[in-house]
Design an enzyme around this catalytic site. Structure first.
Site, PDB file in Angstrom:
ATOM      1  N   GLU A 164      -4.470   4.756  -5.691  1.00  0.00           N
ATOM      2  CA  GLU A 164      -3.245   4.346  -6.379  1.00  0.00           C
ATOM      3  C   GLU A 164      -2.927   5.201  -7.607  1.00  0.00           C
ATOM      4  OE1 GLU A 164      -3.044   0.286  -7.831  1.00  0.00           O
ATOM      5  OE2 GLU A 164      -0.885   0.482  -8.098  1.00  0.00           O
TER       6      GLU A 164
ATOM      7  N   ILE B 271      -7.609  -1.530  -9.131  1.00  0.00           N
ATOM      8  CA  ILE B 271      -7.366  -2.901  -9.607  1.00  0.00           C
ATOM      9  C   ILE B 271      -6.067  -3.372  -8.975  1.00  0.00           C
ATOM     10  CG2 ILE B 271      -6.878  -4.394 -11.580  1.00  0.00           C
ATOM     11  CD1 ILE B 271      -8.663  -2.773 -13.266  1.00  0.00           C
ATOM     12  N   ASP B 272      -6.189  -4.286  -8.058  1.00  0.00           N
ATOM     13  CA  ASP B 272      -4.983  -4.870  -7.481  1.00  0.00           C
ATOM     14  C   ASP B 272      -4.709  -6.166  -8.233  1.00  0.00           C
ATOM     15  OD1 ASP B 272      -2.800  -5.129  -5.669  1.00  0.00           O
ATOM     16  OD2 ASP B 272      -3.906  -6.829  -4.843  1.00  0.00           O
TER      17      ASP B 272
ATOM     18  N   THR C 201      -2.755  -5.702 -11.307  1.00  0.00           N
ATOM     19  CA  THR C 201      -2.843  -5.166 -12.676  1.00  0.00           C
ATOM     20  C   THR C 201      -2.051  -6.029 -13.658  1.00  0.00           C
ATOM     21  OG1 THR C 201      -3.169  -2.948 -11.811  1.00  0.00           O
ATOM     22  CG2 THR C 201      -2.488  -3.098 -14.102  1.00  0.00           C
TER      23      THR C 201
ATOM     24  N   ASP D 134      -2.556  -1.303  -0.945  1.00  0.00           N
ATOM     25  CA  ASP D 134      -2.555  -2.773  -0.982  1.00  0.00           C
ATOM     26  C   ASP D 134      -2.880  -3.341   0.405  1.00  0.00           C
ATOM     27  OD1 ASP D 134      -1.556  -3.084  -3.698  1.00  0.00           O
ATOM     28  OD2 ASP D 134       0.389  -2.438  -2.943  1.00  0.00           O
TER      29      ASP D 134
ATOM     30  N   ASP E 294      -7.489   0.971  -3.961  1.00  0.00           N
ATOM     31  CA  ASP E 294      -6.744   0.347  -5.057  1.00  0.00           C
ATOM     32  C   ASP E 294      -7.778  -0.122  -6.077  1.00  0.00           C
ATOM     33  OD1 ASP E 294      -5.178  -1.050  -6.809  1.00  0.00           O
ATOM     34  OD2 ASP E 294      -4.007  -2.064  -5.265  1.00  0.00           O
TER      35      ASP E 294
END
Ligand code: IPD
Length: 290
Positions: A83, A105-106, A108, A233, A103
């Site tokens: 990402e 930190i999904d 955020t 994602d 990803d």
């Protein structure tokens, strides 16, 4: 690949504690927040730190997962789609080479607000086919894993989607996506209204696409749809849902296109088709055309 068996990975595996520590510590602290594509598309230094750690680790463990740049003989590049690298301008192209889709930190925006629904997501594809996915819920210490043909698990417990086919009995999940312009918001709200008018029991937004998709995989919801999400994602979650018995498709009702920034997923094909038929398209372009 043989050294990675998501079915056997537990939250106590060697690297998980350090990532978990970094994310949980940062969750409770003040953060320096920047924006990306819109005022609601956030990034923090922790996103960058976690992504760098994951890519470094993968590169060390899987040095053969790289690809020759055909235009520049003898120049190999590691096969990652991640990402924050993409936000910095790296191309998101899924080639047949083994590719890690990350990803860091999904959720955020949740992370920034200390809302404890935050995950790390890592998917892996070969020959443009998703092979396995790992999603780690950072605050509840739940590790979701799925490997093609080998099932999906949460902390070792097998996952199973719901068998609901009737939209008027469904709990549906979605996410807002990054845009806030009036046309997009109108379409977003009108899609929600269409599902509620069709009798859906509820439509929920939890702020993390990957964890919402994990709720679908575990049978806690019956369907998920979104416009404006990205391949990072979706990659890991797609394997987990399919291995839990669910369906992941394009919002047109056709096969999933990982780069198309849109998805419908459900426990049953009937439910996925009903949702797809109810939706109006919000065009977010493609990840591989940025
Ligand atoms: C986002 C979150 C959000 C969804 C976005 C995603 P990020 O991921 O999952 O809920 O609406 O479409 O891109 O930016 O927090 O990794």
């Amino acid at each position: 690949i043989s050294t990675v068996n998501p079915g056997l990975v537990s939250p106590t595996c060697t690297r998980a504690p350090s990532l978990r520590r970094i994310i949980r510590k940062a969750l409770s602290e003040e953060k320096r927040v920047s924006t990306k594509t819109s005022a609601a598309d956030l990034v923090t230094e922790t996103d960058h730190v976690v992504e760098a750690l994951i890519l470094q680790e993968l590169q060390q463990r899987f040095p053969s997962h790289r690809e020759l740049l055909t235009l520049e003989p003898d120049r190999w590049i590691p096969r990652f789609i991640a990402e924050e690298a993409a936000a910095a301008g790296a191309k998101c192209v899924l080639t047949p080479s083994p590719t890690w889709i990350v990803d860091p930190i999904d959720g955020t925006c949740n992370f920034v607000h200390r809302f404890p629904t935050v995950a790390v997501s890592i998917g892996f594809a070969v020959n443009q086919e998703l092979e396995f996915g790992v999603i780690y819920h950072c605050t509840e210490e739940r590790l979701y894993t799925g490997r093609r043909g080998r099932g999906a698990f949460c902390n070792g417990q097998r996952l199973r989607v719901s068998g609901e086919t009737d939209l008027s009995k469904a709990l549906v999940l979605t996410e807002i996506g990054p845009r806030r312009d009036p046309t997009t918001l109108k379409l977003f709200l009108s899609n929600m209204e269409r599902l509620l008018r069709a009798g859906a029991h509820g439509v929920r937004v939890i702020g993390s696409s990957t964890l919402a998709l994990c709720h679908l995989a575990s049978g806690a919801a019956d369907a998920y749809y979104q416009f404006g999400l990205h391949c990072w994602d979706l990659a890991a979650a797609t394997v987990i849902i399919r291995e839990a018995g669910g369906v992941v498709m394009d919002t047109s009702g056709g096969p999933l296109d990982l780069m198309s920034c849109r998805v419908v997923a459900a426990g049953t094909r009937e439910m996925a088709v009903l949702i797809a038929q109810a939706l109006q398209t919000i065009n977010y372009g493609r990840d591989d055309e940025r």
